[in-house]
Design a protein around this motif. Structure first.
Motif, PDB file in Angstrom:
ATOM      1  N   PRO A 238      -4.944   3.151  -3.925  1.00  8.03           N
ATOM      2  CA  PRO A 238      -4.934   1.749  -3.505  1.00  8.03           C
ATOM      3  C   PRO A 238      -6.341   1.225  -3.205  1.00  8.03           C
ATOM      4  N   ILE A 239      -6.650   0.043  -3.738  1.00  9.98           N
ATOM      5  CA  ILE A 239      -7.935  -0.618  -3.510  1.00  9.98           C
ATOM      6  C   ILE A 239      -7.677  -2.005  -2.944  1.00  9.98           C
ATOM      7  N   LEU A 240      -8.378  -2.341  -1.870  1.00 12.84           N
ATOM      8  CA  LEU A 240      -8.308  -3.678  -1.307  1.00 12.84           C
ATOM      9  C   LEU A 240      -9.224  -4.582  -2.124  1.00 12.84           C
ATOM     10  N   ALA A 241      -8.640  -5.583  -2.778  1.00 11.11           N
ATOM     11  CA  ALA A 241      -9.401  -6.407  -3.718  1.00 11.11           C
ATOM     12  C   ALA A 241     -10.019  -7.620  -3.030  1.00 11.11           C
ATOM     13  N   HIS A 242     -11.201  -7.980  -3.472  1.00 18.96           N
ATOM     14  CA  HIS A 242     -11.957  -9.194  -3.147  1.00 18.96           C
ATOM     15  C   HIS A 242     -11.673  -9.787  -1.759  1.00 18.96           C
ATOM     16  N   PRO A 243     -11.959  -9.047  -0.679  1.00 22.69           N
ATOM     17  CA  PRO A 243     -11.640  -9.577   0.651  1.00 22.69           C
ATOM     18  C   PRO A 243     -12.383 -10.851   1.002  1.00 22.69           C
TER      19      PRO A 243
ATOM     20  N   ILE B  90       0.842  -1.207   0.000  1.00 24.64           N
ATOM     21  CA  ILE B  90       0.000   0.000   0.000  1.00 24.64           C
ATOM     22  C   ILE B  90       0.871   1.248   0.000  1.00 24.64           C
ATOM     23  N   ASP B  91       1.886   1.265   0.844  1.00 21.17           N
ATOM     24  CA  ASP B  91       2.770   2.437   0.925  1.00 21.17           C
ATOM     25  C   ASP B  91       3.467   2.696  -0.409  1.00 21.17           C
TER      26      ASP B  91
ATOM     27  N   ILE C 166     -14.060   3.908   7.060  1.00 19.09           N
ATOM     28  CA  ILE C 166     -14.930   4.279   5.939  1.00 19.09           C
ATOM     29  C   ILE C 166     -14.075   4.410   4.692  1.00 19.09           C
ATOM     30  N   THR C 167     -14.409   3.636   3.669  1.00 18.78           N
ATOM     31  CA  THR C 167     -13.666   3.693   2.411  1.00 18.78           C
ATOM     32  C   THR C 167     -14.645   3.803   1.247  1.00 18.78           C
ATOM     33  N   GLY C 168     -14.109   4.034   0.054  1.00 19.69           N
ATOM     34  CA  GLY C 168     -14.923   3.942  -1.143  1.00 19.69           C
ATOM     35  C   GLY C 168     -15.340   2.505  -1.392  1.00 19.69           C
TER      36      GLY C 168
ATOM     37  N   ALA D 139      -5.939  -3.582  10.457  1.00 19.50           N
ATOM     38  CA  ALA D 139      -4.526  -3.430  10.810  1.00 19.50           C
ATOM     39  C   ALA D 139      -3.742  -2.702   9.727  1.00 19.50           C
ATOM     40  N   LEU D 140      -4.343  -2.567   8.537  1.00 19.16           N
ATOM     41  CA  LEU D 140      -3.720  -1.841   7.438  1.00 19.16           C
ATOM     42  C   LEU D 140      -4.245  -0.411   7.399  1.00 19.16           C
ATOM     43  N   HIS D 141      -3.508   0.469   6.778  1.00 18.72           N
ATOM     44  CA  HIS D 141      -3.977   1.844   6.616  1.00 18.72           C
ATOM     45  C   HIS D 141      -3.515   2.383   5.270  1.00 18.72           C
TER      46      HIS D 141
END
Length: 289
Positions: free
Chosen positions: A110-115, A100-101, A163-165, A127-129
């Motif tokens: 950055p997008i978190l994919a298919h959790p 991410i960094d 809160i994210t997109g 735990a991520l930011h």
């Protein structure tokens, strides 16, 4: 506050696309031609650990992008980088926060994919930011794993103040059952890469697998209102676990194209979701109260 403008055009896009540059079955040119033929205005090409540089014409935009992963065991961390200005260098040992960094350092979104497909827990995500959005729908995960929807994951994280997109997209690889399924509808100020990315960052879009949303509003009294194509049900999801007025159903013999919700006393946020007769859905971004 009105979140969309009725007289402004929406542009349709997919932010997760693979090609033969990694493990997809179409070339970048073939993928672009396919999405363009299906009414899309833009895509991001996001091959594994490869940055696609992106390009822009008067009638179609390809956003630069890549997908970067860390798979240490039970959980798979897959992170998209959209609108990358520089290469992102990672390998199997690069941990998710570092990915991410590096995406952010490269100017990317950055997008978190298919959790849900990744079997990621909310605690692992919390735990991520730095990631700015999460896939609520992933087409290949829906088509091949029955884990395409991550709505509860997003709600749990939001209840814990993350809160994210909210993104719906394809993750197309095979181009049989996994393409042209999920998309976002964006209202930029102009049809340019810069304007589209600005609108995405400002969450001036909604996600869908079919039905269209026309307007989303929070009026002066705090009532949430939505106008959309005809659907069977509209849901107003929030951090409150039960509210009897949360679900609005199509009346027998009638239509459902508008619904309203007065937030409960405990509500800190609301997102709107609509389900069409064929099972396809739309999802708004989260409205913070």
């Amino acid at each position: 506050m009105k979140f969309f403008c009725r007289n402004k055009r929406f542009y349709k896009g997919n932010l997760h696309t693979h090609t033969r540059l990694s493990d997809g079955r179409k070339t970048p040119d073939e993928a672009v031609a396919l999405y363009k033929a299906h009414g899309y205005d833009f895509i991001a090409i996001t091959d594994h650990r490869k940055r696609f540089p992106g390009c822009e014409t008067s009638d179609f935009i390809v956003l630069s992008g890549g997908e970067y992963h860390y798979q240490p065991g039970l959980t798979a961390y897959h992170i998209l980088g959209i609108d990358l200005k520089d290469d992102v260098i990672t390998d199997d040992s690069t941990e998710p926060q570092e990915i991410i960094d590096r995406v952010i350092a490269a100017g990317g979104f950055p997008i978190l994919a298919h959790p849900s497909w990744s079997l990621m827990t909310p605690d692992e995500a919390l735990a991520l930011h730095g990631y700015e959005a999460v896939e609520i729908y992933n087409g290949i995960s829906a088509a091949y794993a029955n884990r395409g929807v991550s709505d509860q994951f997003i709600d749990i994280c939001a209840t814990r103040d993350r809160i994210t997109g909210i993104i719906a997209d394809d993750d197309a690889h095979f181009y049989d059952y996994d393409f042209c399924r999920g998309f976002i509808m964006v209202q930029p100020e102009a049809f340019t890469t810069e304007a589209i990315m600005k609108a995405i960052r400002e969450r001036k879009y909604y996600a869908s697998t079919g039905p269209k949303m026309f307007q989303l509003e929070r009026d002066d009294a705090g009532v949430i209102k939505v106008d959309c194509e005809e659907v069977e049900e509209i849901y107003f999801m929030s951090n409150t676990w039960f509210t009897s007025t949360r679900t609005v159903r199509k009346p027998e013999g009638g239509t459902l194209t508008h619904a309203e919700y007065t937030p409960a006393a405990r509500d800190k946020w609301v997102r709107v979701e609509g389900k069409a007769k064929d099972g396809t859905r739309f999802w708004s971004n989260i409205i913070e109260l």
